[in-house]
Design an enzyme around this catalytic site. Structure first.
Site, PDB file in Angstrom:
ATOM      1  N   GLU A  49      51.537 100.792  73.233  1.00 52.59           N
ATOM      2  CA  GLU A  49      51.395  99.347  73.036  1.00 52.59           C
ATOM      3  C   GLU A  49      50.245  99.083  72.085  1.00 52.59           C
ATOM      4  O   GLU A  49      49.090  99.370  72.403  1.00 52.59           O
ATOM      5  CB  GLU A  49      51.131  98.638  74.373  1.00 52.59           C
ATOM      6  N   ARG A  53      45.474  92.232  68.380  1.00 49.54           N
ATOM      7  CA  ARG A  53      44.159  91.608  68.534  1.00 49.54           C
ATOM      8  C   ARG A  53      43.212  91.983  67.420  1.00 49.54           C
ATOM      9  O   ARG A  53      42.039  91.655  67.480  1.00 49.54           O
ATOM     10  CB  ARG A  53      43.529  92.046  69.856  1.00 49.54           C
ATOM     11  N   LYS A 136      55.330  93.210  83.585  1.00 43.42           N
ATOM     12  CA  LYS A 136      53.955  93.721  83.592  1.00 43.42           C
ATOM     13  C   LYS A 136      53.213  92.980  84.710  1.00 43.42           C
ATOM     14  O   LYS A 136      53.406  91.765  84.871  1.00 43.42           O
ATOM     15  CB  LYS A 136      53.349  93.423  82.222  1.00 43.42           C
TER      16      LYS A 136
HETATM   17  C1  3PG Z   1      44.041  94.734  78.024  1.00 47.10           C
HETATM   18  O1  3PG Z   1      43.909  93.594  78.398  1.00 47.10           O
HETATM   19  O2  3PG Z   1      43.481  95.181  77.021  1.00 47.10           O
HETATM   20  C2  3PG Z   1      44.961  95.616  78.770  1.00 47.10           C
HETATM   21  O3  3PG Z   1      45.393  94.976  79.904  1.00 47.10           O
HETATM   22  C3  3PG Z   1      44.322  96.932  79.062  1.00 47.10           C
HETATM   23  O4  3PG Z   1      43.340  96.778  79.981  1.00 47.10           O
HETATM   24  P1  3PG Z   1      42.339  97.984  80.300  1.00 47.10           P
HETATM   25  O5  3PG Z   1      41.421  98.082  79.118  1.00 47.10           O
HETATM   26  O6  3PG Z   1      41.623  97.522  81.535  1.00 47.10           O
HETATM   27  O7  3PG Z   1      43.146  99.225  80.493  1.00 47.10           O
END
Ligand code: 3PG
Length: 217
Positions: A49, A53, A136
């Site tokens: 994924e 961002r 999710k």
């Molecule tokens: C995010 O918001 O970046 C994802 O949900 C991943 O979260 P994490 O960095 O806690 O694994």
């Protein structure tokens, strides 16, 4: 080509079955995309994924889309334009922290299977009503963690989840041992310092450990 909710769910299930963990990637520099994806795929984590961002995210998806064995998705989809951009870049699935009618319609129109976020029984039921039974669970830890997800699964066993947000090697097994968890998402397999140093062997090793995590379903 458009995709139905049923077919999107089927495809989500296939993608989530590929490995116990979907790495969540925040990549600032597209030049590292290919070796990074190669390391993760070599370590046994083919579904990736890429979060939208960073300004480089679409270039990162474009570069990763060519990596043999990889299945690259776009995360943090919020708007229909995000969906169009992700599909044009080569994303094969989409991930969103929640879901809106506009986002769902855009993904279906663009043929992008959407792994939509839900954190409550009502949100999960709303998606189920639309035909989505793979979701999710976000933000997983902040929403009560594995015990909350287990509790949601008791009355709603027909919905499967990919918990994401706060999942780590310390708690991954708590989630993956639940019968309503198909895989989990997490960023820990891609530490920023290892990416900055080009430590692809180190990332492959982290991926290999994550790929060995056992699942119940
Ligand atoms: C995010 O918001 O970046 C994802 O949900 C991943 O979260 P994490 O960095 O806690 O694994």
């Amino acid at each position: 080509m458009p995709i139905s909710a049923i077919d999107a769910s089927k495809r989500n299930r296939e993608i989530c079955a590929l490995a116990p963990i979907i790495p969540v990637l925040v990549v600032k520099d597209a030049t590292v995309a290919r070796p990074l994806a190669e390391a993760l795929v070599a370590g046994g984590l083919p579904a990736l994924e890429v979060t939208l961002r960073t300004p480089a995210a679409l270039d990162v998806i474009r570069a990763m889309a060519d990596v043999p064995g990889g299945v690259v998705g776009a995360g943090t989809l919020v708007t229909p334009q995000d969906v169009k951009n992700a599909v044009a870049a080569g994303a094969k699935f989409g991930v969103s922290p929640g879901a809106t009618d506009a986002l769902i319609a855009a993904c279906e129109a663009e043929g992008l299977p959407l792994l939509a976020g839900a954190a409550t029984a009502t949100e999960a039921m709303a998606m189920l009503e639309k035909g989505y039974d793979v979701l999710k669970f976000f933000p997983a830890e902040a929403s009560g963690g594995a015990s909350a997800l287990k509790a949601i699964g008791a009355p709603l066993p027909q919905i499967s989840f990919c918990p994401t947000g706060g999942v780590s090697p310390a708690n991954a097994n708590d989630y993956l041992s639940l019968s309503n968890v198909v895989c989990a998402g997490g960023s820990w397999v891609v530490p920023g310092d290892k990416v900055a140093n080009g430590d692809w062997a180190g990332i492959e090793a982290l991926a290999r450990d994550a790929a060995k995590l056992e699942r119940t379903s």
